[in-house]
Design a protein around this motif. Structure first.
Motif, PDB file in Angstrom:
ATOM      1  N   ASP A  72       6.939  -0.644  -2.054  1.00 26.44           N
ATOM      2  CA  ASP A  72       6.441   0.141  -0.921  1.00 26.44           C
ATOM      3  C   ASP A  72       4.957   0.460  -1.082  1.00 26.44           C
ATOM      4  N   THR A  73       4.562   0.838  -2.294  1.00 24.26           N
ATOM      5  CA  THR A  73       3.156   1.156  -2.552  1.00 24.26           C
ATOM      6  C   THR A  73       2.283  -0.079  -2.393  1.00 24.26           C
ATOM      7  N   ASP A  75       2.887  -2.626  -0.484  1.00 22.13           N
ATOM      8  CA  ASP A  75       2.783  -2.877   0.963  1.00 22.13           C
ATOM      9  C   ASP A  75       1.793  -1.923   1.624  1.00 22.13           C
ATOM     10  N   LEU A  76       1.817  -0.650   1.218  1.00 24.73           N
ATOM     11  CA  LEU A  76       0.868   0.318   1.774  1.00 24.73           C
ATOM     12  C   LEU A  76      -0.576  -0.081   1.482  1.00 24.73           C
ATOM     13  N   ASN A  79      -1.552  -3.072   3.592  1.00 30.95           N
ATOM     14  CA  ASN A  79      -1.785  -2.697   4.992  1.00 30.95           C
ATOM     15  C   ASN A  79      -3.078  -1.916   5.174  1.00 30.95           C
ATOM     16  N   LYS A  80      -3.388  -1.033   4.210  1.00 37.89           N
ATOM     17  CA  LYS A  80      -4.657  -0.282   4.296  1.00 37.89           C
ATOM     18  C   LYS A  80      -5.841  -1.229   4.287  1.00 37.89           C
ATOM     19  N   GLU A  95      -5.872   7.462  -0.097  1.00 36.77           N
ATOM     20  CA  GLU A  95      -5.043   7.426   1.118  1.00 36.77           C
ATOM     21  C   GLU A  95      -3.578   7.118   0.810  1.00 36.77           C
ATOM     22  N   VAL A  96      -3.352   6.281  -0.182  1.00 32.84           N
ATOM     23  CA  VAL A  96      -1.980   5.913  -0.543  1.00 32.84           C
ATOM     24  C   VAL A  96      -1.365   6.957  -1.477  1.00 32.84           C
ATOM     25  N   CYS A 103      -4.309   1.384  -8.309  1.00 33.93           N
ATOM     26  CA  CYS A 103      -4.785   0.670  -7.130  1.00 33.93           C
ATOM     27  C   CYS A 103      -5.484  -0.630  -7.546  1.00 33.93           C
TER      28      CYS A 103
END
Length: 133
Positions: A72-73, A75-76, A79-80, A95-96, A103
């Motif tokens: 999930d992270t 994917d986040l 997408n960001k 932001e995540v 990161c």
């Protein structure tokens, strides 16, 4: 049962049979040697049992999971970056809600992106191998 949980069970047992904290620590040291809990930790758990604690398990701690590098992270983060290719690694991490090092790891290891400059180039050009991430 892992070593720490096993030692906590021993501390609880010693408490229940009437040993004091010092005696308990000495027995833990004798039984577990170099891998025994510290004096401070042993005394802390002894005090918890004295105050009525029943469980030998860790308390639940709120906050982010121990591993924030989940699908999930990832994917986040993906997408960001897709939504705003000018974001810095620090901005994406904030932001995540992950650490900057995590990161960086997601960007390089999971998404195959080596730097912020290369990230935007890869997304705009569709990646080096013709696929977008």
């Amino acid at each position: 049962m892992d070593n720490i949980t096993e030692q906590r069970a021993c501390i609880k047992f010693c408490f229940k049979i009437g040993k004091n904290a010092t005696e308990t620590f000495e027995l833990i040291k004798l039984a577990f040697g170099d891998v025994s809990l510290s004096r401070c930790v042993t005394f802390d758990w002894f005090k918890r049992f004295k105050k009525g604690r029943i469980s030998i398990e860790d308390d639940h701690r709120p906050g982010r999971p121990s591993s924030s590098k989940t699908n999930d992270t990832i994917d986040l983060v993906r997408n960001k970056i897709r939504n705003d290719r000018r974001l810095t690694v620090r901005e994406v991490a904030n932001e995540v809600g992950i650490l900057i090092g995590t990161c960086h790891s997601i960007l390089s290891d999971e998404l195959g992106m080596k730097s912020v400059r290369k990230i935007s180039t890869k997304i705009v050009n569709g990646g080096a191998n013709g696929t977008s991430h």
